[in-house]
Design an enzyme around this catalytic site. Structure first.
Site, mmCIF file in Angstrom:
data_model
loop_
_atom_site.group_PDB
_atom_site.id
_atom_site.type_symbol
_atom_site.label_atom_id
_atom_site.label_comp_id
_atom_site.label_asym_id
_atom_site.label_seq_id
_atom_site.Cartn_x
_atom_site.Cartn_y
_atom_site.Cartn_z
ATOM 1 C CD GLU A 183 -20.205 4.597 -41.143
ATOM 2 O OE1 GLU A 183 -19.456 5.820 -41.327
ATOM 3 O OE2 GLU A 183 -20.761 4.357 -40.305
ATOM 4 C CG ASN A 226 -19.344 5.808 -36.780
ATOM 5 O OD1 ASN A 226 -18.417 6.376 -36.302
ATOM 6 N ND2 ASN A 226 -19.195 6.176 -38.276
ATOM 7 C CE LYS A 303 -15.041 7.091 -35.756
ATOM 8 N NZ LYS A 303 -15.773 7.002 -37.119
ATOM 9 C CD GLU A 307 -14.680 10.129 -38.966
ATOM 10 O OE1 GLU A 307 -14.027 10.419 -40.205
ATOM 11 O OE2 GLU A 307 -15.102 8.727 -38.504
ATOM 12 C CG ASP A 381 -10.255 7.207 -43.713
ATOM 13 O OD1 ASP A 381 -10.200 5.950 -43.371
ATOM 14 O OD2 ASP A 381 -11.404 7.612 -44.030
ATOM 15 C CD GLU A 403 -9.428 0.032 -38.483
ATOM 16 O OE1 GLU A 403 -9.433 -0.218 -37.437
ATOM 17 O OE2 GLU A 403 -10.360 0.910 -39.042
ATOM 18 C CD GLU A 409 -14.375 4.971 -46.577
ATOM 19 O OE1 GLU A 409 -14.501 6.015 -46.264
ATOM 20 O OE2 GLU A 409 -13.992 4.203 -45.619
ATOM 21 C CG HIS A 538 -9.413 13.051 -48.097
ATOM 22 N ND1 HIS A 538 -9.967 14.132 -48.270
ATOM 23 C CD2 HIS A 538 -9.588 12.387 -46.889
ATOM 24 C CE1 HIS A 538 -11.154 13.866 -47.358
ATOM 25 N NE2 HIS A 538 -10.520 12.869 -46.671
ATOM 26 C CD1 TRP A 559 -13.487 15.059 -42.667
ATOM 27 C CD2 TRP A 559 -15.654 15.539 -42.479
ATOM 28 N NE1 TRP A 559 -14.050 14.363 -41.399
ATOM 29 C CE2 TRP A 559 -15.073 14.643 -41.392
ATOM 30 C CE3 TRP A 559 -17.152 16.276 -42.565
ATOM 31 C CZ2 TRP A 559 -16.064 14.226 -40.556
ATOM 32 C CZ3 TRP A 559 -17.983 15.684 -41.722
ATOM 33 C CH2 TRP A 559 -17.547 14.862 -40.818
#
Length: 721
Positions: A183, A226, A303, A307, A381, A403, A409, A538, A559
C-alpha cells in the site's frame, strides 16, 4: 577475425555484467580512482585485528573486508584481536597501549549501547585506527562509519568521531500486505516472500539489513498498518522468525502490526473488548508464543478506529484502554506498543486537523510506560508541506514518537524526483514552544517524559520494493538514506546528507556533486510549488493520490479536495483561526499568535490557516491570485531547469541510471505542467481573474484534466482511480 568478434562479444557481456542498476544503493565499494589517495588509504588499512565471536562481529569484519577490498583494490589481512571483543584495530598493531585503551573507556561510557568511537591512534609514524564500542552492534555501526569516511574521500588523519543515536527505536514501517501488494508502494512488490518462507530466505534480506544498518536503522515493522490478523497465526509466525533471523546480525528487530479484532478473527473469541479478561489472556498467550520463536521481537504497531479499522472504541473503550491491554502482554518481554495517533472520522463534524489532538490530549498520562503514541509529522496526512502536528509537546506525561513518510504518496510516487531531507528536517527543527523556546519536535521525541523509560521512536513509511534498485526512482533512495541519517542524528543538515549520498551513490567528483546537489535541495520546494503552494493541501486526485484533483467532491467530505481548499467567489483557504475551525488553539501561544496574525504568518502556511480574498495583497506586492499562479509556474520552471543540468552529466554517470533519470525527468516536467494547468484553471472559475504574465497558457481546457483517468496506479488496489 573470429577472435575479434569473440572479444567484442566479451566486452559487451562484460559491460552488461558491470552495469550499474542501483542495487548496491550507497554501499558501492568501487575502486577509488585517485592513485595517490588510494595509496594513502592502503597504507593505513592493510591489516585489521578483529574478533569474530558473534554473528554481528562477523558481519562487521566481512563488511570491512568487502569495503576496503573494493575501494582500495587489495585484500585485507585479518588477525585475531588482542583487544576487547567490541574493538577493531585497523593497522599493523594488534593491541592498544593501556593509556589509550583507558581513555577510550571513558569516552565510551558516554555513548550507550549503540554508540561507537573512531580514533586515529597512530604512534611513532605508524598509522593506526581503532573502531570501538560498548557492544557488537556498535562496532558494526562504527565499521560503516569508517567506510563512509573512505567512500566520501575524507582524510583519516586525526580521525576522531564519537557518535551515538539520539533516538532509541529507528524504524522502517513497511505497509506490506501478506499477498505482497504494498500500500502506497511504488517500487514493485513486497520484498517479504511469505509463500516460500521459512524454507527459503533470500539473500536480499541480508542486503536490506546491511543498507539499514549502514545508516543506523534498527527496526522493521514487516506488515501494513491496515493489519491482517493472519500474520499472527501458527502458519506465519515461523516465517516472521525466519526474517528476524536474517536481520538479527545487523541489529534489526522485527515488529508486527496487530489487528485489534484478532481475538475474534483468529482466536475464536466473541469479543475483542480490551477490558474483557479473556481478551487480555488471549493476547498474553499470543505474545508469549511470539517471543518463544523470536526472543528479540520488538513489539506491535497499531492503527485503531481510523479509516474503518477496528479498535477499542468499537467496544466503548478509549485508546488508552486498547494500548494498555497490549502493553501489559508485551511488558514482561521488553516489547513496546506504538499506537498511531492517525485518527479521524467523517461523522465527527470538527476540522479533521483537530481530531487527533481532541482524542489523545485528554488521555495524557494514562498510557503504560511501554506505550508510544506515534504521530505523523503534520495534522492531516503526509502532505507536501504541513505545519507540525499540535500533539507534539501537548502530552508531557506520554512518550511521543514521530512518523514520517519516505514513500512519496503525495509527491509523485517513484516517478518524481523529490528529496525529502528538507521536509524531514523542517518537522524535526520545528519549535513547538510548549516548554519554552527550543522545544523542538526533535527534542520532544528524543527526551522521554520524567519517570518514563526511554522508548523514543522515529518511524519512516518505507519506499522499498522488489525493483532492482529498491526504490523505483534512482534518486528515491536518497530519502531512505536521509531518514536513517536524521533518525540517528536529527541535528544533521539535509545538504550535508545529500552530499554524502551523492558521493557514495554516484561520484566524488565536484562536477557531479555541484550538479546534483542543487537539484536535490530544490526538489521538495519545486514539488510544493507545482502541486500545493502557499499552504494548499489535499487537492490531489481521488484514490491513488497521483496528480491533481482540486475538483474532487461527492465522496465522504474529509476525503475531498473541496473540503480543504474551500475556494469560492470570495477567496480560497481553510480558516483555522478563531473565526473558523479554531485549530490554531491547539498550538502553544507563541506559535498560535505567529500563524494567526497575517502580518507574521509565513507564506508557506498562509492558506492552511486562512481563507483570504483573491485580491489579498501579498508580501511580494502581488495579489494572492497572481502569487498562486506564479508559484505553480515556478515549480514547473524549476523541474525544467534540472533537465539540461542532468544532461550535462551524460559522460559522468553510468548510462543505465542516466537514461532512467532522463526519462523520469521528462515525465515529471510534463506532470508538473498538468498540476499547474489543472489547478490554475479550476481556481480561475472562482477567482474570475486572468492568468498573470509570466505564466504559460494551459495546454488543455479544464475539462480535459477533470476527465483524465489513471488506471492501475502502483500502491493502490483501486484499478479505476
Amino acid at each position: 577475425m573470429r577472435w575479434l568478434r569473440v572479444a567484442a562479444l566479451c566486452l559487451v557481456l562484460g559491460a552488461f555484467a558491470r552495469a550499474e542498476d542501483g542495487y548496491r544503493l550507497w554501499l558501492r565499494y568501487d575502486l577509488i580512482g585517485d592513485e595517490a589517495l588510494r595509496a594513502d588509504y592502503r597504507a593505513a588499512t592493510q591489516e585489521v585485528s578483529a574478533a569474530d565471536s558473534s554473528a554481528t562481529l562477523r558481519a562487521a569484519r566481512d563488511e570491512l573486508a568487502t569495503g576496503l577490498a573494493g575501494l582500495l583494490g587489495q585484500p585485507v589481512t585479518f588477525s585475531k584481536t588482542e583487544n576487547p571483543q567490541a574493538t577493531l584495530l585497523v593497522g599493523p598493531a594488534r593491541s592498544l597501549p593501556a593509556k589509550i585503551a583507558d581513555g577510550l573507556k571513558a569516552e565510551l561510557a558516554r555513548l550507550g549501547d549503540e554508540g561507537y568511537l573512531l580514533k586515529d591512534v597512530s604512534q611513532a609514524g605508524q598509522k593506526q585506527f581503532v573502531i570501538t564500542a560498548n557492544s557488537d552492534i556498535g562496532v558494526l555501526y562504527g565499521v560503516f562509519s569508517f567506510l563512509r569516511q573512505i567512500q566520501t574521500q575524507r582524510s583519516l588523519v586525526g580521525l576522531n568521531v564519537a557518535s551515538a543515536p539520539a533516538i532509541k527505536h529507528r524504524l522502517l514501517n513497511h505497509w506490506d500486505n501478506l499477498n505482497r501488494h504494498v500500500e502506497r508502494g511504488y517500487a514493485g512488490s513486497s520484498i517479504w516472500e511469505w509463500f516460500v518462507l521459512p524454507d527459503y530466505v533470500t539473500p536480499r534480506y541480508r542486503d536490506y539489513a546491511r543498507a539499514n544498518a549502514s545508516i543506523g536503522i534498527n527496526g522493521a515493522v514487516l506488515t501494513n498498518v491496515n493489519a491482517d490478523a493472519t500474520v499472527l497465526t501458527p502458519e506465519f509466525l515461523p516465517k516472521v522468525a525466519a526474517i528476524a533471523g536474517a536481520l538479527r546480525p545487523y541489529g534489526i528487530h522485527v515488529y508486527l502490526t496487530a489487528r485489534f479484532s484478532a481475538p475474534v478473527e483468529i482466536g475464536g473469541l466473541k469479543t475483542a473488548d480490551p477490558l474483557d479478561p479473556a481478551v487480555g489472556a488471549w493476547w498474553k498467550k499470543q505474545v508469549d508464543e511470539i517471543y518463544r520463536l523470536i526472543p528479540d521481537f520488538g513489539g506491535f504497531l497499531v492503527k485503531a478506529n481510523s479509516e474503518g479499522q477496528p479498535g477499542p472504541q468499537s467496544y466503548g473503550r478509549n485508546h488508552a484502554d486498547g494500548a494498555n491491554m497490549l502493553a501489559d502482554a508485551l511488558a514482561p518481554h521488553g516489547g513496546i506498543v506504538m499506537w498511531r495517533a492517525f485518527v479521524y472520522d467523517n461523522n465527527v463534524p470538527d476540522d479533521r486537523a483537530k481530531q487527533a489532538y481532541n482524542e489523545f490530549k485528554p488521555l495524557d498520562g494514562k498510557f503504560r510506560d511501554n506505550v508510544v503514541i506515534q504521530i505523523k509529522n503534520g495534522p492531516i496526512d503526509f502532505m507536501p508541506r504541513e505545519p507540525f502536528h499540535p500533539l507534539f509537546g501537548a502530552m508531557p506525561s506520554t512518550t511521543l514518537g514521530l512518523e514520517l513518510q519516505i514513500t512519496q504518496e503525495y509527491l509523485g510516487a517513484s516517478t518524481h524526483l523529490v528529496y525529502l531531507g528538507p521536509l524531514f528536517k523542517e518537522c524535526l527543527a520545528s519549535d513547538t514552544f510548549t516548554q519554552g523556546p527550543g522545544s523542538t519536535v526533535a527534542k520532544i521525541i528524543e527526551t522521554p517524559p520524567a519517570g518514563r523509560s526511554n522508548h523514543s521512536v522515529i518511524a519512516g513509511v518505507s519506499n522499498i520494493g522488489t525493483d532492482r534498485n529498491w526504490t523505483g526512482h534512482p534518486m528515491a533512495a536518497a530519502n531512505w538514506y536521509a531518514f536513517g541519517r536524521l533518525a540517528w542524528n536529527p541535528a544533521l543538515e539535509p545538504a550535508a546528507i545529500s552530499e554524502e549520498w551523492i558521493r557514495q551513490t554516484f561520484s566524488n567528483t565536484s562536477k557531479v556533486i555541484d550538479t546534483l546537489q542543487p537539484i536535490l535541495l530544490s526538489s521538495r520546494e519545486a514539488a510544493v510549488n507545482y502541486s500545493m503552494p502557499l499552504g494548499l493541501h489535499h487537492i490531489m486526485a481521488e484514490g491513488h493520490h497521483y496528480g491533481p484533483g482540486p475538483w474532487v467532491s461527492g465522496i465522504r467530505a474529509d476525503w475531498t479536495a473541496t473540503y480543504y481548499h474551500r475556494a469560492d467567489a470570495q477567496g480560497i483557504g481553510f480558516d483555522r483561526t478563531k473565526s473558523g475551525s479554531n485549530a490554531l488553539a491547539q498550538y502553544s501561544e507563541p506559535v498560535r499568535e505567529k500563524w494567526e496574525n497575517l502580518a507574521t504568518c509565513p507564506d508557506e502556511f498562509l492558506l492552511w490557516f486562512h481563507h483570504l480574498p483573491w485580491d489579498y495583497k501579498m508580501r511580494s506586492g502581488r495579489t494572492l491570485w497572481d502569487e498562486i499562479c506564479l508559484h505553480y509556474q515556478h515549480g514547473v520552471d524549476t523541474v525544467r531547469s534540472w533537465q539540461p543540468s542532468w544532461q550535462s552529466l551524460k559522460n559522468d554517470v553510468d548510462q543505465e541510471r542516466f537514461y532512467h533519470v532522463s526519462a523520469l525527468l521528462t515525465r515529471q516536467e510534463r506532470e508538473a505542467r498538468e498540476w499547474r494547468d489543472a489547478c490554475i484553471q479550476y481556481f480561475e472559475t472562482f477567482s474570475k481573474r486572468p492568468i498573470p504574465e509570466g505564466v504559460e497558457k494551459p495546454e488543455h481546457p479544464l475539462s480535459y484534466y477533470e476527465t483524465l483517468r489513471r488506471h492501475y496506479v502502483p500502491g493502490t488496489t483501486n484499478a479505476s482511480k
